[in-house]
Design a protein around this motif. Structure first.
Motif, PDB file in Angstrom:
ATOM      1  N   GLU A 239      -2.393  11.310 -10.051  1.00 22.67           N
ATOM      2  CA  GLU A 239      -1.629  10.940 -11.247  1.00 22.67           C
ATOM      3  C   GLU A 239      -0.731   9.734 -10.987  1.00 22.67           C
ATOM      4  O   GLU A 239      -0.406   8.990 -11.918  1.00 22.67           O
ATOM      5  CB  GLU A 239      -0.791  12.134 -11.703  1.00 22.67           C
ATOM      6  CG  GLU A 239      -1.647  13.266 -12.284  1.00 22.67           C
ATOM      7  CD  GLU A 239      -0.837  14.504 -12.604  1.00 22.67           C
ATOM      8  OE1 GLU A 239       0.357  14.561 -12.197  1.00 22.67           O
ATOM      9  OE2 GLU A 239      -1.386  15.426 -13.234  1.00 22.67           O
ATOM     10  N   ALA A 240      -0.341   9.512  -9.731  1.00 24.81           N
ATOM     11  CA  ALA A 240       0.478   8.353  -9.370  1.00 24.81           C
ATOM     12  C   ALA A 240      -0.371   7.105  -9.114  1.00 24.81           C
ATOM     13  O   ALA A 240       0.176   6.055  -8.761  1.00 24.81           O
ATOM     14  CB  ALA A 240       1.313   8.677  -8.136  1.00 24.81           C
ATOM     15  N   GLY A 241      -1.684   7.222  -9.253  1.00 24.85           N
ATOM     16  CA  GLY A 241      -2.561   6.074  -9.096  1.00 24.85           C
ATOM     17  C   GLY A 241      -3.158   5.901  -7.716  1.00 24.85           C
ATOM     18  O   GLY A 241      -3.712   4.836  -7.408  1.00 24.85           O
ATOM     19  N   PHE A 242      -3.092   6.951  -6.883  1.00 25.64           N
ATOM     20  CA  PHE A 242      -3.586   6.845  -5.515  1.00 25.64           C
ATOM     21  C   PHE A 242      -4.812   7.720  -5.263  1.00 25.64           C
ATOM     22  O   PHE A 242      -5.110   8.065  -4.114  1.00 25.64           O
ATOM     23  CB  PHE A 242      -2.478   7.203  -4.521  1.00 25.64           C
ATOM     24  CG  PHE A 242      -1.280   6.303  -4.598  1.00 25.64           C
ATOM     25  CD1 PHE A 242      -1.392   4.949  -4.335  1.00 25.64           C
ATOM     26  CD2 PHE A 242      -0.032   6.802  -4.964  1.00 25.64           C
ATOM     27  CE1 PHE A 242      -0.286   4.106  -4.408  1.00 25.64           C
ATOM     28  CE2 PHE A 242       1.081   5.975  -5.035  1.00 25.64           C
ATOM     29  CZ  PHE A 242       0.952   4.618  -4.766  1.00 25.64           C
ATOM     30  N   GLY A 243      -5.537   8.049  -6.302  1.00 27.85           N
ATOM     31  CA  GLY A 243      -6.714   8.894  -6.140  1.00 27.85           C
ATOM     32  C   GLY A 243      -7.819   8.262  -5.333  1.00 27.85           C
ATOM     33  O   GLY A 243      -8.712   8.956  -4.837  1.00 27.85           O
ATOM     34  N   ASP A 244      -7.769   6.942  -5.159  1.00 28.80           N
ATOM     35  CA  ASP A 244      -8.822   6.240  -4.414  1.00 28.80           C
ATOM     36  C   ASP A 244      -8.526   6.143  -2.925  1.00 28.80           C
ATOM     37  O   ASP A 244      -9.223   5.450  -2.196  1.00 28.80           O
ATOM     38  CB  ASP A 244      -9.010   4.835  -4.978  1.00 28.80           C
ATOM     39  CG  ASP A 244      -7.758   3.976  -4.854  1.00 28.80           C
ATOM     40  OD1 ASP A 244      -6.657   4.545  -4.669  1.00 28.80           O
ATOM     41  OD2 ASP A 244      -7.879   2.741  -4.945  1.00 28.80           O
ATOM     42  N   ARG A 245      -7.504   6.862  -2.427  1.00 30.18           N
ATOM     43  CA  ARG A 245      -7.113   6.780  -1.011  1.00 30.18           C
ATOM     44  C   ARG A 245      -7.207   8.133  -0.311  1.00 30.18           C
ATOM     45  O   ARG A 245      -6.587   8.322   0.738  1.00 30.18           O
ATOM     46  CB  ARG A 245      -5.660   6.283  -0.885  1.00 30.18           C
ATOM     47  CG  ARG A 245      -5.254   5.114  -1.752  1.00 30.18           C
ATOM     48  CD  ARG A 245      -6.113   3.907  -1.538  1.00 30.18           C
ATOM     49  NE  ARG A 245      -6.169   3.520  -0.136  1.00 30.18           N
ATOM     50  CZ  ARG A 245      -7.124   2.732   0.375  1.00 30.18           C
ATOM     51  NH1 ARG A 245      -8.100   2.303  -0.392  1.00 30.18           N
ATOM     52  NH2 ARG A 245      -7.109   2.409   1.652  1.00 30.18           N
ATOM     53  N   LEU A 246      -7.971   9.074  -0.836  1.00 29.95           N
ATOM     54  CA  LEU A 246      -7.899  10.459  -0.384  1.00 29.95           C
ATOM     55  C   LEU A 246      -9.172  10.914   0.314  1.00 29.95           C
ATOM     56  O   LEU A 246     -10.289  10.572  -0.096  1.00 29.95           O
ATOM     57  CB  LEU A 246      -7.609  11.385  -1.567  1.00 29.95           C
ATOM     58  CG  LEU A 246      -6.377  11.020  -2.402  1.00 29.95           C
ATOM     59  CD1 LEU A 246      -6.259  11.945  -3.609  1.00 29.95           C
ATOM     60  CD2 LEU A 246      -5.117  11.074  -1.556  1.00 29.95           C
ATOM     61  N   LEU A 247      -8.988  11.733   1.372  1.00 28.48           N
ATOM     62  CA  LEU A 247     -10.095  12.283   2.147  1.00 28.48           C
ATOM     63  C   LEU A 247      -9.897  13.788   2.332  1.00 28.48           C
ATOM     64  O   LEU A 247      -8.781  14.293   2.242  1.00 28.48           O
ATOM     65  CB  LEU A 247     -10.159  11.625   3.532  1.00 28.48           C
ATOM     66  CG  LEU A 247     -10.392  10.118   3.579  1.00 28.48           C
ATOM     67  CD1 LEU A 247     -10.130   9.596   4.995  1.00 28.48           C
ATOM     68  CD2 LEU A 247     -11.796   9.765   3.125  1.00 28.48           C
ATOM     69  N   LEU A 248     -10.995  14.487   2.624  1.00 32.15           N
ATOM     70  CA  LEU A 248     -10.952  15.925   2.876  1.00 32.15           C
ATOM     71  C   LEU A 248     -11.601  16.239   4.221  1.00 32.15           C
ATOM     72  O   LEU A 248     -12.612  15.635   4.595  1.00 32.15           O
ATOM     73  CB  LEU A 248     -11.702  16.690   1.778  1.00 32.15           C
ATOM     74  CG  LEU A 248     -11.069  16.707   0.398  1.00 32.15           C
ATOM     75  CD1 LEU A 248     -12.030  17.345  -0.607  1.00 32.15           C
ATOM     76  CD2 LEU A 248      -9.757  17.473   0.425  1.00 32.15           C
ATOM     77  N   GLY A 249     -11.017  17.199   4.937  1.00 30.06           N
ATOM     78  CA  GLY A 249     -11.588  17.624   6.210  1.00 30.06           C
ATOM     79  C   GLY A 249     -11.259  19.068   6.508  1.00 30.06           C
ATOM     80  O   GLY A 249     -10.405  19.679   5.854  1.00 30.06           O
ATOM     81  N   GLY A 250     -11.943  19.624   7.500  1.00 33.63           N
ATOM     82  CA  GLY A 250     -11.742  21.017   7.857  1.00 33.63           C
ATOM     83  C   GLY A 250     -10.881  21.230   9.088  1.00 33.63           C
ATOM     84  O   GLY A 250     -10.149  22.195   9.179  1.00 33.63           O
TER      85      GLY A 250
END
Length: 303
Positions: A239-250
């Motif tokens: 929502e702050a405009g940073f959705g394009d900088r995110l990763l997921l890991g285990g």
């Protein structure tokens, strides 16, 4: 065009596929006695389970000197069809015996990182695809500054991304001040791990503003604020405009956390975390976090 350096060679960033951006197939540390990840058969079973759940790639953040078993990785990748990215780098001093660190201090650490990225790890022929380093709890000690300085030098020589273990999720801004401020590493070449362990939305936004990647990882760690607070943190950043900088890991770091040993393991990221996060932020963003984003984060225009 950028490529992700896997243990079987370079892959176009857009072809990496569904990726666990931070995990471990092998890991040994004096801080985790009796809990080592060193079973090749178990690693293969984990990769097969991850593949069956729809996974295509795993980035192993195990650095130099912690039992990453680089020689085993190509065969595991071929057997399971899962792309594997291996790391160079150095963790906190507590994960090494003093003699090993003494030998590294007597040499040129950046040179070791560059060699493992460009020539191969030992005699295995396996080249690393990222540099892993670590901060401390709410700060950086002399060891962290030494390893990060070497990582920055290796980055400037190769373009390789630098992945950072944040102790309990803290110290993100200190890391960025050093790597991006003092040492000149572009923000988009830095990946901060464990942001979910210190879910401070202000720090998250300040870190994201540097252009760095924020990894939300660690559902294997039952004593951290991971699964239940992660969706709200991801939503706030989007929502702050940073959705394009995110990763997921285990971030499976002990044997008991593997799915074949009764824990969540690699497939949990796709079997449960993906579903829960989709409810919070929608399928499109989750698909990007698992698909497109890792290719961009770990992709390099290798010389």
């Amino acid at each position: 065009m950028t490529h992700v350096r896997t243990v079987l060679g370079d892959v176009r960033s857009g072809d990496l596929g569904v990726c666990d951006a931070h995990d471990h197939l092998f890991l040994r540390s004096p801080r985790l006695p009796g809990q080592e990840l060193d079973d090749v058969c178990a690693a293969r079973a984990e990769l097969e389970a991850f593949r069956a759940a729809g996974g295509a790639a795993v980035v192993q953040w195990t650095p130099h000197g912690m039992g990453r078993r680089a020689a085993e990785l190509p065969a595991l990748s071929r057997a399971t069809g899962v792309r594997i990215v291996c790391a160079t780098g150095l963790h906190q001093a507590a994960h090494y015996d003093p003699e090993s660190l003494g030998r590294l201090r007597g040499g040129r650490l950046a040179g070791l990182f560059v060699a493992e990225l460009t020539e191969g790890i030992g005699t295995t022929g396996v080249r690393a695809g990222l540099i892993k380093v670590a901060g401390g709890f709410h700060g950086l000690d002399a060891h962290a500054r030494w390893t990060m300085t070497a990582a920055a030098e290796a980055h400037h020589a190769t373009g390789a991304p630098i992945a950072v273990h944040l102790e309990l999720g803290t110290g993100a801004l200190d890391v960025l001040d050093l790597l991006c401020g003092e040492l000149g590493v572009p923000g988009e070449r830095v990946i901060l791990g464990h942001l979910n362990r210190s879910p401070d939305p202000v720090v998250h936004r300040q870190a994201a503003a540097s252009g760095c990647w924020l990894a939300f990882d660690g559902p294997s760690r039952t004593h951290h604020a991971t699964d239940w607070r992660m969706p709200e943190a991801v939503r706030a950043l989007a929502e702050a405009g940073f959705g394009d900088r995110l990763l997921l890991g285990g971030d499976t770091v002990v044997a008991g956390a593997r799915s074949v040993d009764g824990g969540p393991g690699l497939p949990y990221l796709l079997r449960r975390v993906r579903q829960r996060l989709t409810e919070a932020v929608g399928r499109e963003l989750v698909d990007l976090m698992l698909g497109e984003h890792p290719g961009r984060a770990f992709g390099v225009a290798w010389a």
